[in-house]
Design a protein around this motif. Structure first.
Motif, mmCIF file in Angstrom:
data_model
loop_
_atom_site.group_PDB
_atom_site.id
_atom_site.type_symbol
_atom_site.label_atom_id
_atom_site.label_comp_id
_atom_site.label_asym_id
_atom_site.label_seq_id
_atom_site.Cartn_x
_atom_site.Cartn_y
_atom_site.Cartn_z
ATOM 1 N N ALA A 88 1.061 -1.376 -0.067
ATOM 2 C CA ALA A 88 -0.049 -0.063 0.037
ATOM 3 C C ALA A 88 0.833 1.229 0.068
ATOM 4 O O ALA A 88 1.681 1.396 0.854
ATOM 5 C CB ALA A 88 -0.722 0.080 1.320
ATOM 6 N N CYS A 89 0.673 2.153 -0.864
ATOM 7 C CA CYS A 89 1.556 3.233 -1.134
ATOM 8 C C CYS A 89 1.311 4.169 0.084
ATOM 9 O O CYS A 89 0.254 4.333 0.543
ATOM 10 C CB CYS A 89 0.869 4.060 -2.432
ATOM 11 S SG CYS A 89 2.111 5.627 -2.763
ATOM 12 N N GLY A 90 2.424 4.831 0.510
ATOM 13 C CA GLY A 90 2.502 5.529 1.795
ATOM 14 C C GLY A 90 1.898 6.952 1.598
ATOM 15 O O GLY A 90 1.781 7.761 2.513
ATOM 16 N N HIS A 91 1.627 7.265 0.113
ATOM 17 C CA HIS A 91 0.882 8.534 -0.111
ATOM 18 C C HIS A 91 -0.488 8.438 0.300
ATOM 19 O O HIS A 91 -1.034 8.937 1.339
ATOM 20 C CB HIS A 91 1.160 9.179 -1.444
ATOM 21 C CG HIS A 91 0.495 10.297 -1.801
ATOM 22 N ND1 HIS A 91 -0.289 10.517 -3.026
ATOM 23 C CD2 HIS A 91 0.327 11.390 -1.277
ATOM 24 C CE1 HIS A 91 -0.920 11.738 -3.001
ATOM 25 N NE2 HIS A 91 -0.571 12.221 -2.018
ATOM 26 N N ARG A 92 -1.431 7.567 -0.597
ATOM 27 C CA ARG A 92 -2.847 7.581 -0.178
ATOM 28 C C ARG A 92 -3.179 6.152 -0.648
ATOM 29 O O ARG A 92 -4.539 6.014 -0.596
ATOM 30 C CB ARG A 92 -3.433 8.447 -1.181
ATOM 31 C CG ARG A 92 -3.515 10.093 -0.423
ATOM 32 C CD ARG A 92 -4.254 11.201 -1.200
ATOM 33 N NE ARG A 92 -5.458 10.690 -1.787
ATOM 34 C CZ ARG A 92 -5.829 11.188 -2.681
ATOM 35 N NH1 ARG A 92 -5.343 12.056 -3.408
ATOM 36 N NH2 ARG A 92 -7.301 10.767 -3.248
ATOM 37 N N GLY A 93 -2.365 5.328 -0.250
ATOM 38 C CA GLY A 93 -2.838 3.949 0.078
ATOM 39 C C GLY A 93 -2.985 3.130 -1.215
ATOM 40 O O GLY A 93 -3.238 1.823 -1.037
ATOM 41 N N GLN A 94 -2.754 3.438 -2.519
ATOM 42 C CA GLN A 94 -2.892 2.750 -3.622
ATOM 43 C C GLN A 94 -2.062 1.496 -3.495
ATOM 44 O O GLN A 94 -0.959 1.471 -3.004
ATOM 45 C CB GLN A 94 -2.544 3.558 -4.752
ATOM 46 C CG GLN A 94 -2.272 2.816 -6.291
ATOM 47 C CD GLN A 94 -3.567 2.650 -6.843
ATOM 48 O OE1 GLN A 94 -4.489 3.360 -6.456
ATOM 49 N NE2 GLN A 94 -3.612 1.650 -7.881
ATOM 50 N N ARG A 95 -2.630 0.375 -4.219
ATOM 51 C CA ARG A 95 -1.691 -0.746 -4.391
ATOM 52 C C ARG A 95 -0.537 -0.906 -5.299
ATOM 53 O O ARG A 95 -0.784 0.015 -6.265
ATOM 54 C CB ARG A 95 -2.739 -2.102 -4.628
ATOM 55 C CG ARG A 95 -1.833 -3.325 -4.576
ATOM 56 C CD ARG A 95 -2.928 -4.458 -4.766
ATOM 57 N NE ARG A 95 -3.538 -4.729 -3.281
ATOM 58 C CZ ARG A 95 -4.237 -5.922 -2.895
ATOM 59 N NH1 ARG A 95 -4.077 -6.897 -3.840
ATOM 60 N NH2 ARG A 95 -4.601 -6.063 -1.777
ATOM 61 N N GLN A 107 7.187 2.204 -8.765
ATOM 62 C CA GLN A 107 6.435 3.569 -9.033
ATOM 63 C C GLN A 107 4.997 3.453 -8.810
ATOM 64 O O GLN A 107 4.404 2.473 -9.449
ATOM 65 C CB GLN A 107 6.682 4.033 -10.213
ATOM 66 C CG GLN A 107 5.935 5.377 -10.717
ATOM 67 C CD GLN A 107 6.605 6.415 -11.926
ATOM 68 O OE1 GLN A 107 7.042 5.804 -12.568
ATOM 69 N NE2 GLN A 107 6.382 7.584 -11.437
ATOM 70 N N CYS A 108 4.425 4.203 -7.860
ATOM 71 C CA CYS A 108 2.561 4.295 -7.850
ATOM 72 C C CYS A 108 2.123 4.637 -9.050
ATOM 73 O O CYS A 108 2.370 5.648 -9.480
ATOM 74 C CB CYS A 108 2.449 4.945 -6.599
ATOM 75 S SG CYS A 108 0.726 4.928 -6.185
ATOM 76 N N PRO A 109 1.121 3.863 -9.513
ATOM 77 C CA PRO A 109 0.413 4.273 -10.616
ATOM 78 C C PRO A 109 -0.519 5.664 -10.521
ATOM 79 O O PRO A 109 -1.090 5.954 -11.383
ATOM 80 C CB PRO A 109 -0.341 3.035 -10.945
ATOM 81 C CG PRO A 109 -0.675 2.457 -9.822
ATOM 82 C CD PRO A 109 0.538 2.468 -8.988
ATOM 83 N N TYR A 110 -0.646 5.845 -9.287
ATOM 84 C CA TYR A 110 -1.576 6.968 -9.099
ATOM 85 C C TYR A 110 -0.972 8.444 -9.158
ATOM 86 O O TYR A 110 -1.461 9.120 -10.069
ATOM 87 C CB TYR A 110 -2.302 6.885 -7.461
ATOM 88 C CG TYR A 110 -3.444 7.640 -7.009
ATOM 89 C CD1 TYR A 110 -4.201 8.604 -8.203
ATOM 90 C CD2 TYR A 110 -4.294 7.079 -5.858
ATOM 91 C CE1 TYR A 110 -5.211 9.012 -7.782
ATOM 92 C CE2 TYR A 110 -5.456 8.134 -5.919
ATOM 93 C CZ TYR A 110 -6.061 8.914 -6.681
ATOM 94 O OH TYR A 110 -7.150 9.476 -6.389
ATOM 95 N N HIS A 111 -0.102 8.854 -8.333
ATOM 96 C CA HIS A 111 0.646 10.142 -8.230
ATOM 97 C C HIS A 111 1.918 10.239 -8.457
ATOM 98 O O HIS A 111 2.745 10.942 -8.594
ATOM 99 C CB HIS A 111 0.402 10.822 -7.041
ATOM 100 C CG HIS A 111 -1.171 10.943 -6.600
ATOM 101 N ND1 HIS A 111 -1.687 10.034 -5.739
ATOM 102 C CD2 HIS A 111 -2.051 11.863 -6.863
ATOM 103 C CE1 HIS A 111 -2.862 10.297 -5.388
ATOM 104 N NE2 HIS A 111 -3.212 11.321 -6.077
ATOM 105 N N GLY A 112 2.327 8.846 -8.716
ATOM 106 C CA GLY A 112 3.998 8.480 -9.380
ATOM 107 C C GLY A 112 4.906 8.679 -8.371
ATOM 108 O O GLY A 112 6.176 8.425 -8.750
ATOM 109 N N TRP A 113 4.675 8.482 -7.284
ATOM 110 C CA TRP A 113 5.761 8.487 -6.094
ATOM 111 C C TRP A 113 6.694 7.044 -6.551
ATOM 112 O O TRP A 113 5.873 6.221 -6.706
ATOM 113 C CB TRP A 113 5.047 8.189 -4.651
ATOM 114 C CG TRP A 113 4.555 9.596 -4.161
ATOM 115 C CD1 TRP A 113 4.306 10.674 -4.926
ATOM 116 C CD2 TRP A 113 4.504 9.710 -2.674
ATOM 117 N NE1 TRP A 113 3.819 11.567 -3.983
ATOM 118 C CE2 TRP A 113 3.805 11.140 -2.755
ATOM 119 C CE3 TRP A 113 4.682 9.057 -1.613
ATOM 120 C CZ2 TRP A 113 3.586 11.911 -1.212
ATOM 121 C CZ3 TRP A 113 4.468 9.831 -0.262
ATOM 122 C CH2 TRP A 113 3.870 10.926 -0.286
ATOM 123 N N ILE A 114 7.935 7.381 -6.266
ATOM 124 C CA ILE A 114 9.005 6.166 -6.576
ATOM 125 C C ILE A 114 9.355 5.737 -5.289
ATOM 126 O O ILE A 114 9.920 6.529 -4.446
ATOM 127 C CB ILE A 114 9.776 6.501 -7.321
ATOM 128 C CG1 ILE A 114 9.243 6.854 -8.947
ATOM 129 C CG2 ILE A 114 10.945 5.565 -7.941
ATOM 130 C CD1 ILE A 114 10.184 7.324 -10.018
#
Ligand code: FES
Ligand SMILES: [Fe+2]
Length: 445
Positions: A88-95, A107-114
């Protein structure tokens, strides 16, 4: 640990005096409330298998383990260690990842955090736009404890759980002679089944069903109640050790092609040289041990090098609490696991991993549960059991017979006519499993 120390820890798995007598009621298999308690009190506290170390050869290789609504991934690090993170992404939880693979960075597919392999945030869009401070180099994915045993990658969600090897005790000691790390997974299937996950632990904790459910087994693994050794340990684990020789009670008709004859011939023993069936079974089994010990090296059975007299011809069928079963055979490991459906207590998934110890020159191996297989790492297959129609590859195999029965037993668990199991002594481990589960659920562990 010495043999004596081990024996002192071993409980007789055929003695109901080792039980409290907790009833095995139907609601344990059908109730959502019970299922929720299993998640809260047990699944979040035990060690889970995420995959095989062979899947994590290089830095950046990762395996994903989805469990009910949770998901965890384990990543090989640059220094060779393995780390486990909640998926779960540490930004807003995206898998972050959906299937096992390789990635240098995540890389998170939502806001691109790496995120780096080490779970630390490497980059974010507009990093100076965060009033609470630039998250890069500071935020970290939530990490879990991760460890390996037997070529399996394990993790636990519980920071206070015992160390893996203590949790598994005495398995690491019992199975130190088997080259588990290098076993090749030649068959790898996950099957959706209409039954509660606990059927498998129940089923693999006794061999009382074998003569009825698996009539093909007694001719090569002795199922007689008095020739098996039943053992269990405080952690909830247990095993039944059975000689791999024909049962004297369940004889094939005279003249029938006998699987034990083929095994004897494979090791240069003439099955026709014995005066009668009993002598062939009992003396042949001893002769087989001697032949294997004499010939293993020249035949390329390098995995026999450290095996003792029992291991080289017998089958310790082993349940690791709560949901992993490993059948150890001289040339194979079979890993079985059930895991609950996220919402429905009447459904589970069944993992079947057949693993072989490679022998030089062999290109095909007997997988025990899925027929002959090429000796190579298998690719993953996902199936719906569909009353057996979905898995033609394993039709008629031992494990297929168990799955058919499991769906019928699950129906019976809903019945007002079912109150508790009425167990034979050789099924003692079935109730033991439920009692250890109750210990978890009631906070005694
Ligand atoms: S949720 Fe992952 S970057 Fe936003
Ligand atoms: Fe079975």
């Amino acid at each position: 640990m010495t043999r004596q120390e081990l024996d002192a820890l071993t409980l007789d798995g055929r003695d109901p005096a080792n039980l409290r007598g907790d009833p095995i009621t139907g609601d344990r298999y059908t109730s959502r409330d019970f299922m929720q308690r299993e998640w809260d009190q047990m699944w979040t506290r035990i060690w889970h298998v995420a995959g095989r170390t062979a899947e994590l050869e290089d830095a950046g290789d990762y395996v994903v383990h989805d469990f009910m609504n949770e998901s965890v991934f384990c990543v090989r690090q640059e220094d060779g260690s393995i780390k486990a993170f909640y998926n779960a992404c540490g930004h807003r939880g995206q898998r972050l990842v959906w299937g096992s693979s390789y990635q240098d960075r995540f890389q998170c597919p939502y806001h691109g955090w790496i995120w780096g392999k080490d779970g630390v945030l490497a980059s974010a869009q507009d990093p100076e736009d965060f009033p609470q401070g630039n998250p890069c180099g500071k935020l970290k994915l939530k990490e879990l404890r991760c460890a390996t045993w037997g070529g399996f990658v394990w993790y636990t969600m519980d920071n206070d759980a015992p160390e893996l090897l203590d949790y598994l005790a005495p398995m690491p000691e019992l199975y130190r002679n088997y080259p588990m790390d290098t076993a090749v997974r030649v068959f790898w299937m996950k099957i959706d089944l209409d039954t509660n996950w606990k059927f498998a632990t129940d089923n693999f904790s006794e061999s009382y069903h074998t003569r009825t459910a698996h009539p093909q087994v007694p001719p090569w693994i002795d199922q007689d109640v008095d020739t098996a050794r039943h053992e269990m340990w405080a952690g909830g684990h247990g095993r039944t050790v059975q000689p791999m020789r024909p049962s004297l009670s369940d004889r094939l008709p005279d003249g029938a092609d006998h699987p034990f004859d083929a095994i004897l011939r494979q090791w240069d023993i003439d099955p026709a040289a014995y005066p009668d069936f009993e002598t062939k079974a009992m003396q042949g089994w001893l002769d087989l041990k001697a032949a294997k010990k004499r010939l293993w090296r020249e035949r390329g059975y390098v995995h026999y090098e450290n095996m003792d007299d029992e291991e080289i011809t017998d089958s310790p069928h082993t349940v690791i609490f709560p949901n992993v079963t490993i059948s150890f055979l001289p040339d194979n490991l079979v890993f079985f696991r059930t895991e609950p459906h996220p919402e429905d207590p009447g459904k589970c998934t069944f993992d079947l991993w057949c693993m072989a110890f490679p022998v030089a020159g062999q290109t095909e191996v007997e997988s025990v549960m899925a027929g002959p297989q090429p000796l190579r790492e298998a690719s993953f297959q996902r199936r719906d059991f569909d009353q057996g129609r979905g898995v033609p590859e394993i039709h008629g195999q031992i494990v297929y017979q168990d799955m058919l029965l499991a769906e019928g037993q699950q129906r019976g668990m809903h019945s007002r006519g079912y109150r508790d199991a009425y167990l034979s002594a050789q099924e003692t481990r079935v109730r033991f499993f439920h009692e250890v589960l109750n210990d978890y659920l009631e906070g005694r562990r």
